[in-house]
Scaffold this active site. Structure first.
Site, PDB file in Angstrom:
ATOM      1  N   ASP A  39       0.839  -1.196   0.000  1.00 14.50           N
ATOM      2  CA  ASP A  39       0.000   0.000   0.000  1.00 14.50           C
ATOM      3  C   ASP A  39       0.884   1.259   0.000  1.00 14.50           C
ATOM      4  OD1 ASP A  39      -2.422  -1.688   0.475  1.00 14.50           O
ATOM      5  OD2 ASP A  39      -1.348  -2.081   2.338  1.00 14.50           O
ATOM      6  N   HIS A  64      -4.535  -3.308   6.478  1.00 13.53           N
ATOM      7  CA  HIS A  64      -4.355  -3.596   5.049  1.00 13.53           C
ATOM      8  C   HIS A  64      -5.717  -4.019   4.503  1.00 13.53           C
ATOM      9  CE1 HIS A  64      -3.000  -5.064   1.241  1.00 13.53           C
ATOM     10  NE2 HIS A  64      -3.533  -6.238   1.497  1.00 13.53           N
TER      11      HIS A  64
HETATM   12  P1  NAI Z   1      -2.424 -18.166  -3.858  1.00 12.36           P
HETATM   13  O1  NAI Z   1      -3.780 -18.704  -3.573  1.00 12.36           O
HETATM   14  O2  NAI Z   1      -1.881 -18.154  -5.232  1.00 12.36           O
HETATM   15  O3  NAI Z   1      -1.366 -18.934  -2.935  1.00 12.36           O
HETATM   16  C1  NAI Z   1      -1.587 -19.204  -1.605  1.00 12.36           C
HETATM   17  C2  NAI Z   1      -0.895 -20.504  -1.297  1.00 12.36           C
HETATM   18  O4  NAI Z   1      -0.994 -20.734   0.116  1.00 12.36           O
HETATM   19  C3  NAI Z   1      -1.507 -21.707  -1.991  1.00 12.36           C
HETATM   20  O5  NAI Z   1      -0.498 -22.366  -2.738  1.00 12.36           O
HETATM   21  C4  NAI Z   1      -2.022 -22.568  -0.849  1.00 12.36           C
HETATM   22  O6  NAI Z   1      -1.886 -23.950  -1.094  1.00 12.36           O
HETATM   23  C5  NAI Z   1      -1.114 -22.115   0.284  1.00 12.36           C
HETATM   24  N1  NAI Z   1      -1.637 -22.407   1.622  1.00 12.36           N
HETATM   25  C6  NAI Z   1      -2.919 -22.403   2.051  1.00 12.36           C
HETATM   26  N2  NAI Z   1      -2.995 -22.786   3.318  1.00 12.36           N
HETATM   27  C7  NAI Z   1      -1.729 -23.026   3.729  1.00 12.36           C
HETATM   28  C8  NAI Z   1      -1.161 -23.477   4.943  1.00 12.36           C
HETATM   29  N3  NAI Z   1      -1.919 -23.762   6.011  1.00 12.36           N
HETATM   30  N4  NAI Z   1       0.169 -23.615   5.011  1.00 12.36           N
HETATM   31  C9  NAI Z   1       0.943 -23.351   3.946  1.00 12.36           C
HETATM   32  N5  NAI Z   1       0.455 -22.947   2.757  1.00 12.36           N
HETATM   33  C10 NAI Z   1      -0.855 -22.781   2.654  1.00 12.36           C
HETATM   34  O7  NAI Z   1      -2.425 -16.696  -3.232  1.00 12.36           O
HETATM   35  P2  NAI Z   1      -1.395 -15.515  -3.480  1.00 12.36           P
HETATM   36  O8  NAI Z   1      -1.844 -14.705  -4.623  1.00 12.36           O
HETATM   37  O9  NAI Z   1      -0.014 -16.043  -3.479  1.00 12.36           O
HETATM   38  O10 NAI Z   1      -1.663 -14.641  -2.172  1.00 12.36           O
HETATM   39  C11 NAI Z   1      -1.334 -15.151  -0.888  1.00 12.36           C
HETATM   40  C12 NAI Z   1      -1.964 -14.295   0.182  1.00 12.36           C
HETATM   41  O11 NAI Z   1      -1.430 -12.981   0.151  1.00 12.36           O
HETATM   42  C13 NAI Z   1      -3.468 -14.126   0.048  1.00 12.36           C
HETATM   43  O12 NAI Z   1      -4.045 -14.217   1.350  1.00 12.36           O
HETATM   44  C14 NAI Z   1      -3.614 -12.732  -0.474  1.00 12.36           C
HETATM   45  O13 NAI Z   1      -4.877 -12.173  -0.142  1.00 12.36           O
HETATM   46  C15 NAI Z   1      -2.497 -12.040   0.239  1.00 12.36           C
HETATM   47  N6  NAI Z   1      -2.057 -10.774  -0.337  1.00 12.36           N
HETATM   48  C16 NAI Z   1      -1.644  -9.804   0.544  1.00 12.36           C
HETATM   49  C17 NAI Z   1      -1.172  -8.609   0.103  1.00 12.36           C
HETATM   50  C18 NAI Z   1      -0.718  -7.574   1.080  1.00 12.36           C
HETATM   51  O14 NAI Z   1      -0.362  -6.483   0.628  1.00 12.36           O
HETATM   52  N7  NAI Z   1      -0.684  -7.797   2.385  1.00 12.36           N
HETATM   53  C19 NAI Z   1      -1.140  -8.300  -1.324  1.00 12.36           C
HETATM   54  C20 NAI Z   1      -1.551  -9.381  -2.187  1.00 12.36           C
HETATM   55  C21 NAI Z   1      -1.993 -10.576  -1.673  1.00 12.36           C
END
Ligand code: NAI
Length: 328
Positions: free
Chosen positions: A159, A187
């Protein structure tokens, strides 16, 4: 050279992981002289895909990558880690209510907090990217009573970077001319990106912009809703920029923020600026040697006060909800 630092990444087979791992492995957090051992956590069904990612990491032949371990057992993967980047989280599925989302993530972050408490290195720093990031960080922190509370932070650096980029575009300046940007609060869409303390070429940003309507109706919502705009355009959520911000945040936390600037990090409130103690709230912070401290003494005008309190109120609601679920 030195023995490797151990960096854990959860959700390593996900979208963000696909950008993040290669940057960490190539030295973006610790520099070219520190070997890195990656400890990658995934859920069981994603381990095969993660093996493919590890093949690609191997194929990069990064001089700074000392080794990679993958698995689905948090206590094994977090063993001895110096830095844990908690990226994996449960996304909101169709028909899922907010409470369901908090509960699903609560299960993940209670377990990971407990595992870190048990096996992480004494100097561990924990950065939470997975959403709802602030509250997930709170859950992990409260489930790791032996780890100092200030070792946990949630990511608002994306952000922060978005706000810098928007301000640079509006003022026709380069991002390097912008300093003292602040994201306050959660966030989420209630976050408050603050131009009243930011500077452009050393001048107050709000004065340079000189357009309160643009700040309120354009700048603030554009930054706060940037994630949705990217989903709309790209068909999936921001990943490379989220990975880049995760790197920026970890690097600056460990190696220090610029001498004449600060960064935004969601950290445990000590009551600064009237924000209730204990909330994981994004503040302007300076960092040095793995420690952070909240910038003090900024004047807060009425408009900013209202926005800062509104985003605090949302975090109080989230905290109360996870408390009611018995997660903290
Ligand atoms: P994604 O869905 O592509 O990847 C998430 C991964 O986490 C998946 O491979 C899944 O299998 C794994 N996962 C789920 N539960 C798990 C567990 N208990 N232990 C280990 N791995 C586990 O999602 P992406 O795009 O990589 O985003 C990840 C997170 O980051 C989401 O929650 C998203 O909302 C968040 N995010 C946060 C941002 C921020 O600025 N704080 C910005 C963009 C995304």
């Amino acid at each position: 050279s030195s023995s490797p630092v151990k960096v854990a990444v959860t959700g390593a087979a996900g979208q963000i992981g696909y950008s993040l791992l290669f940057r960490i492995a190539s030295g973006a957090v610790y520099g070219p002289d520190t070997p890195v051992q990656l400890q990658l956590l995934e859920i069981t069904p994603a381990l095969k895909a993660l093996e493919g990612v590890v093949m690609e990491l191997d194929d990069c032949a990064f001089p700074t990558l000392a080794g990679v371990e993958i698995g689905d057992d948090a206590e094994k993967i977090f063993d001895g880690v110096n830095l844990a980047l908690l990226v994996g989280a449960r996304p909101r599925g169709p028909g899922m209510e907010r409470g369901d989302l908090l509960e699903a993530n609560g299960a993940i972050f209670t377990a990971q907090g407990k595992a870190l408490n048990k096996v992480a290195a004494d100097d561990v720093r924990i950065g939470v990217t997975g959403n709802p990031a602030n509250t997930n960080a709170l859950i992990a922190q409260r489930n790791a009573p032996d780890i100092p509370a200030d070792r946990f932070s949630a990511l608002t650096r994306l952000d922060h970077n978005r706000a810098i980029s928007q301000l640079a575009a509006r003022t026709g300046s380069s991002v390097t001319e912008i300093a003292h940007m602040t994201i306050w609060g959660n966030h989420s869409a209630t976050q408050y990106p603050d131009l009243f303390h930011a500077t452009v070429g050393g001048r107050n940003a709000a004065e340079v912009v000189d357009d309160q309507a643009w700040i309120e109706n354009d700048f603030v919502p554009t930054v706060a809703k940037r994630g949705a705009a990217i989903i709309e355009a790209r068909g999936s959520s921001s990943a490379a920029s989220a990975a880049s911000a995760t790197i920026d945040a970890a690097r600056d936390w460990l190696h220090g923020s610029a001498a004449d600037d600060w960064v935004s990090m969601a950290v445990q409130s000590d009551g600064s600026y009237g924000i209730p103690e204990g909330l994981i709230y994004s503040f302007p912070v300076t960092t040095s040697g793995g420690d952070w401290s909240i910038v003090q003494g900024l004047d807060i005008d009425e408009f900013s006060r209202g926005r800062m309190d509104a985003t605090a109120a949302e975090l109080i609601e989230e905290r109360d909800a996870v408390q009611a679920l018995g997660l903290i």
